[in-house]
Write an enzyme that holds these catalytic residues in place. Structure first.
Site, PDB file in Angstrom:
ATOM      1  N   GLU A   1       0.829  -1.196   0.000  1.00 47.37           N
ATOM      2  CA  GLU A   1       0.000   0.000   0.000  1.00 47.37           C
ATOM      3  C   GLU A   1       0.867   1.250   0.000  1.00 47.37           C
ATOM      4  OE1 GLU A   1      -3.906  -1.827   2.236  1.00 47.37           O
ATOM      5  OE2 GLU A   1      -2.389  -0.907   3.488  1.00 47.37           O
TER       6      GLU A   1
ATOM      7  N   CYS B   1       3.558   8.615   0.818  1.00 45.34           N
ATOM      8  CA  CYS B   1       4.086   7.699   1.821  1.00 45.34           C
ATOM      9  C   CYS B   1       4.189   6.334   1.148  1.00 45.34           C
ATOM     10  CB  CYS B   1       3.133   7.665   3.013  1.00 45.34           C
ATOM     11  SG  CYS B   1       3.565   6.429   4.241  1.00 45.34           S
TER      12      CYS B   1
ATOM     13  N   CYS C   1       6.685  -6.947   6.849  1.00 48.98           N
ATOM     14  CA  CYS C   1       7.816  -6.398   7.606  1.00 48.98           C
ATOM     15  C   CYS C   1       8.366  -7.480   8.511  1.00 48.98           C
ATOM     16  CB  CYS C   1       7.356  -5.202   8.448  1.00 48.98           C
ATOM     17  SG  CYS C   1       8.714  -4.255   9.182  1.00 48.98           S
TER      18      CYS C   1
ATOM     19  N   CYS D   1       7.081  -4.549  15.808  1.00 55.20           N
ATOM     20  CA  CYS D   1       6.571  -3.471  16.645  1.00 55.20           C
ATOM     21  C   CYS D   1       5.131  -3.807  17.025  1.00 55.20           C
ATOM     22  CB  CYS D   1       6.628  -2.147  15.891  1.00 55.20           C
ATOM     23  SG  CYS D   1       8.286  -1.752  15.307  1.00 55.20           S
TER      24      CYS D   1
ATOM     25  N   CYS E   1       1.967  -1.835  15.565  1.00 57.97           N
ATOM     26  CA  CYS E   1       1.881  -1.560  14.121  1.00 57.97           C
ATOM     27  C   CYS E   1       1.185  -2.704  13.388  1.00 57.97           C
ATOM     28  CB  CYS E   1       3.293  -1.365  13.552  1.00 57.97           C
ATOM     29  SG  CYS E   1       3.294  -1.103  11.772  1.00 57.97           S
TER      30      CYS E   1
ATOM     31  N   GLY F   1       7.067  -1.883   5.802  1.00 55.20           N
ATOM     32  CA  GLY F   1       8.439  -2.371   5.732  1.00 55.20           C
ATOM     33  C   GLY F   1       9.453  -1.479   6.417  1.00 55.20           C
ATOM     34  N   GLU F   2      10.650  -2.019   6.556  1.00 54.43           N
ATOM     35  CA  GLU F   2      11.759  -1.290   7.175  1.00 54.43           C
ATOM     36  C   GLU F   2      12.758  -0.946   6.064  1.00 54.43           C
ATOM     37  OE1 GLU F   2      12.822   0.235   9.982  1.00 54.43           O
ATOM     38  OE2 GLU F   2      14.572   0.548   8.706  1.00 54.43           O
TER      39      GLU F   2
ATOM     40  N   SER G   1      12.342   6.779   7.000  1.00 54.00           N
ATOM     41  CA  SER G   1      12.019   6.536   8.402  1.00 54.00           C
ATOM     42  C   SER G   1      12.431   5.125   8.786  1.00 54.00           C
ATOM     43  CB  SER G   1      10.507   6.708   8.602  1.00 54.00           C
ATOM     44  OG  SER G   1      10.138   6.325   9.909  1.00 54.00           O
TER      45      SER G   1
ATOM     46  N   SER H   1      12.028   6.109  14.438  1.00 55.23           N
ATOM     47  CA  SER H   1      10.848   5.810  15.261  1.00 55.23           C
ATOM     48  C   SER H   1      11.334   5.419  16.646  1.00 55.23           C
ATOM     49  CB  SER H   1      10.060   4.663  14.639  1.00 55.23           C
ATOM     50  OG  SER H   1       9.724   5.007  13.316  1.00 55.23           O
ATOM     51  N   LEU H   2      11.336   6.384  17.533  1.00 53.50           N
ATOM     52  CA  LEU H   2      11.961   6.162  18.840  1.00 53.50           C
ATOM     53  C   LEU H   2      10.972   5.580  19.849  1.00 53.50           C
ATOM     54  CD1 LEU H   2      14.719   6.530  20.181  1.00 53.50           C
ATOM     55  CD2 LEU H   2      13.970   8.789  20.939  1.00 53.50           C
ATOM     56  N   HIS H   3       9.912   6.309  20.117  1.00 50.85           N
ATOM     57  CA  HIS H   3       8.799   5.869  20.979  1.00 50.85           C
ATOM     58  C   HIS H   3       9.152   5.671  22.449  1.00 50.85           C
ATOM     59  CE1 HIS H   3       6.442   5.706  17.413  1.00 50.85           C
ATOM     60  NE2 HIS H   3       7.043   4.635  16.928  1.00 50.85           N
TER      61      HIS H   3
ATOM     62  N   ASN I   1      -2.768   5.537  16.017  1.00 48.08           N
ATOM     63  CA  ASN I   1      -3.868   5.030  15.214  1.00 48.08           C
ATOM     64  C   ASN I   1      -4.174   3.613  15.661  1.00 48.08           C
ATOM     65  OD1 ASN I   1      -3.851   7.378  13.485  1.00 48.08           O
ATOM     66  ND2 ASN I   1      -1.873   6.578  12.814  1.00 48.08           N
TER      67      ASN I   1
ATOM     68  N   CYS J   1      -0.510   6.170   9.697  1.00 48.69           N
ATOM     69  CA  CYS J   1       0.702   5.480  10.145  1.00 48.69           C
ATOM     70  C   CYS J   1       0.361   4.202  10.879  1.00 48.69           C
ATOM     71  CB  CYS J   1       1.475   6.333  11.156  1.00 48.69           C
ATOM     72  SG  CYS J   1       2.432   7.623  10.458  1.00 48.69           S
TER      73      CYS J   1
HETATM   74  N1  SAH Z   1       9.755   0.735   9.560  1.00 51.41           N
HETATM   75  C1  SAH Z   1       9.863   2.154   9.464  1.00 51.41           C
HETATM   76  C2  SAH Z   1       8.804   2.809   8.589  1.00 51.41           C
HETATM   77  C3  SAH Z   1       7.375   2.343   8.730  1.00 51.41           C
HETATM   78  S1  SAH Z   1       6.433   2.839  10.125  1.00 51.41           S
HETATM   79  C4  SAH Z   1       9.872   2.772  10.843  1.00 51.41           C
HETATM   80  O1  SAH Z   1       9.720   2.030  11.812  1.00 51.41           O
HETATM   81  O2  SAH Z   1      10.085   3.965  10.959  1.00 51.41           O
HETATM   82  C5  SAH Z   1       6.143   4.559   9.961  1.00 51.41           C
HETATM   83  C6  SAH Z   1       5.871   5.251  11.294  1.00 51.41           C
HETATM   84  O3  SAH Z   1       4.574   4.899  11.817  1.00 51.41           O
HETATM   85  C7  SAH Z   1       6.858   4.870  12.365  1.00 51.41           C
HETATM   86  O4  SAH Z   1       7.252   6.006  13.084  1.00 51.41           O
HETATM   87  C8  SAH Z   1       6.039   3.950  13.247  1.00 51.41           C
HETATM   88  O5  SAH Z   1       6.557   3.854  14.534  1.00 51.41           O
HETATM   89  C9  SAH Z   1       4.691   4.595  13.186  1.00 51.41           C
HETATM   90  N2  SAH Z   1       3.577   3.736  13.586  1.00 51.41           N
HETATM   91  C10 SAH Z   1       3.488   2.399  13.487  1.00 51.41           C
HETATM   92  N3  SAH Z   1       2.289   1.963  13.946  1.00 51.41           N
HETATM   93  C11 SAH Z   1       1.622   3.068  14.337  1.00 51.41           C
HETATM   94  C12 SAH Z   1       0.307   3.278  14.860  1.00 51.41           C
HETATM   95  N4  SAH Z   1      -0.532   2.268  15.067  1.00 51.41           N
HETATM   96  N5  SAH Z   1      -0.070   4.558  15.137  1.00 51.41           N
HETATM   97  C13 SAH Z   1       0.766   5.587  14.895  1.00 51.41           C
HETATM   98  N6  SAH Z   1       2.008   5.448  14.377  1.00 51.41           N
HETATM   99  C14 SAH Z   1       2.428   4.209  14.109  1.00 51.41           C
END
Ligand code: SAH
Length: 346
Positions: A94, A107, A114, A118, A121, A165-166, A197, A220-222, A296, A339
């Site tokens: 997608e 995007c 992937c 995470c 996700c 994907g990464e 990203s 993507s730190l979190h 989300n 996202c």
């Molecule tokens: N693998 C890469 C790119 C894909 S994810 C990465 O990890 O950066 C793109 C972004 O969406 C990342 O910052 C990820 O942490 C975030 N993301 C993943 N699931 C999410 C969700 N359910 N709600 C909001 N952001 C999310």
């Protein structure tokens, strides 16, 4: 023909030129075909009108053009467009078009599924099937550029590798695609308008710095606390924050390009002062800014967006420490295009 024909877009320009020389033609023919493939977006050899019929037949006998096909297009009430893209082998990824008043951002996906896990996700629920080829990444961008011209009357302005994907686990192909996107023979876009990203693969971040890439880096730190980050992003056990930090310092020293940290604040997970303190400390290692992104929800309700009070605390504390912070609202939620929601539901 019994032998399998090669995807012509897997060839470099040099290889295309060599092909024609070997066939007793002029190397220059390779440039012409290259331009048809990457600049004029030819879908068939027939399209290449300044190439003789004979030569087109020769190409036909040796190669295929594996083009993606936008299978299904959904439009959100906020203008966001999601494409389900069919690849030549039938797999689907997608990509999303995100419009604002002044920009159109694409995007795009870099892998089918992937390999990371995470827990928040949706894409992590699909196992990684394969890497995308450079042309499959490039085609997603072209498709969105066309949609932007059609629906918003302007070309695409920005690209983020935040789809499925990464990207750093498909580094070579991502780099080749970006090469085509930025080269004058391709789309001629500025690398400054492209952001890759990553969940944070230290070795590859260093490689990017060594390769002197000109695009932007988002991580993507979190969480800036190992124990917490590992609980939501289990691969952090393999690539802990110390290694990530070292790689990011290296990145900044080499590129002088400020890093963006993507960060979701969840209730009961990373919504305390201790979490913010850790983030502030992490942000001081290398010049950076923080994007607080809205969560989300994906089906099971295990994760919940933190209260606005907690998010305000993040904003205030970061700003008090002179760290740029933006709070980003999600787009395209009604069509599962936001996202972390990309999971081929359709
Ligand atoms: N693998 C890469 C790119 C894909 S994810 C990465 O990890 O950066 C793109 C972004 O969406 C990342 O910052 C990820 O942490 C975030 N993301 C993943 N699931 C999410 C969700 N359910 N709600 C909001 N952001 C999310």
């Amino acid at each position: 023909m019994s032998t399998k024909k090669k995807d012509i877009r897997a060839l470099t320009k040099e290889q295309l030129r060599d092909f024609f020389v070997k066939e007793g033609d002029k190397a220059f023919r390779g440039n012409q075909v290259y331009e048809w493939l990457w600049n004029k977006g030819a879908h068939t050899f027939e399209d290449m009108t300044n190439i003789s019929k004979e030569t087109r037949q020769k190409l036909e006998d040796n190669f295929v053009i594996n083009h993606i096909k936008v299978d299904q297009m959904q439009r959100s009430s906020d203008g966001t467009v999601k494409n389900a893209v069919r690849l030549h082998d039938g797999l689907i990824v997608e990509s999303v078009l995100i419009p604002t008043n002044t920009r159109t951002t694409a995007c795009v996906s870099s892998q089918v599924g992937c390999s990371l896990d995470c827990r928040f996700c949706a894409t992590s629920r699909l196992k990684r099937m394969r890497n995308l080829n450079p042309d499959e990444i490039f085609d997603q961008v072209v498709a969105i550029d066309n949609e932007s011209r059609l629906y918003f009357d302007r070309p695409l302005t920005n690209i983020v590798f935040m789809g499925m994907g990464e990207p750093l686990m498909n580094y070579n192909n991502v780099l080749k695609a970006i090469d085509k996107i930025t080269s004058p023979e391709g789309l001629g876009m500025s690398p400054k308008r492209i952001t890759v990203s990553t969940s944070g693969v230290p070795k590859m971040i260093k490689k990017m710095a060594d390769d002197e890439v000109k695009f932007n880096l988002a991580v993507s730190l979190h969480s800036a606390i190992n124990e917490i980050r590992t609980s939501i992003m289990p691969f952090n056990a393999t690539f802990p924050l110390e290694d990530l930090r070292e790689a990011l310092e290296y990145w900044y020293a080499k590129t002088k390009n400020r890093i963006t940290y993507e960060y979701v604040v969840w209730e009961g997970i990373n919504d305390t002062k201790r979490d913010v303190d850790a983030l502030i400390k992490f942000c001081k290692f290398a010049p950076s800014k923080v994007n607080l992104i809205e969560y989300n929800p994906i089906d099971d309700g295990e994760f919940q967006q933190a209260s606005s009070k907690a998010i305000d605390m993040y904003v205030q504390m970061l700003e008090a420490n002179h760290i740029t912070v933006t709070v980003r609202r999600s787009r395209g939620k009604d069509i599962d295009a936001a996202c972390g929601q990309l999971a081929n539901k359709g």
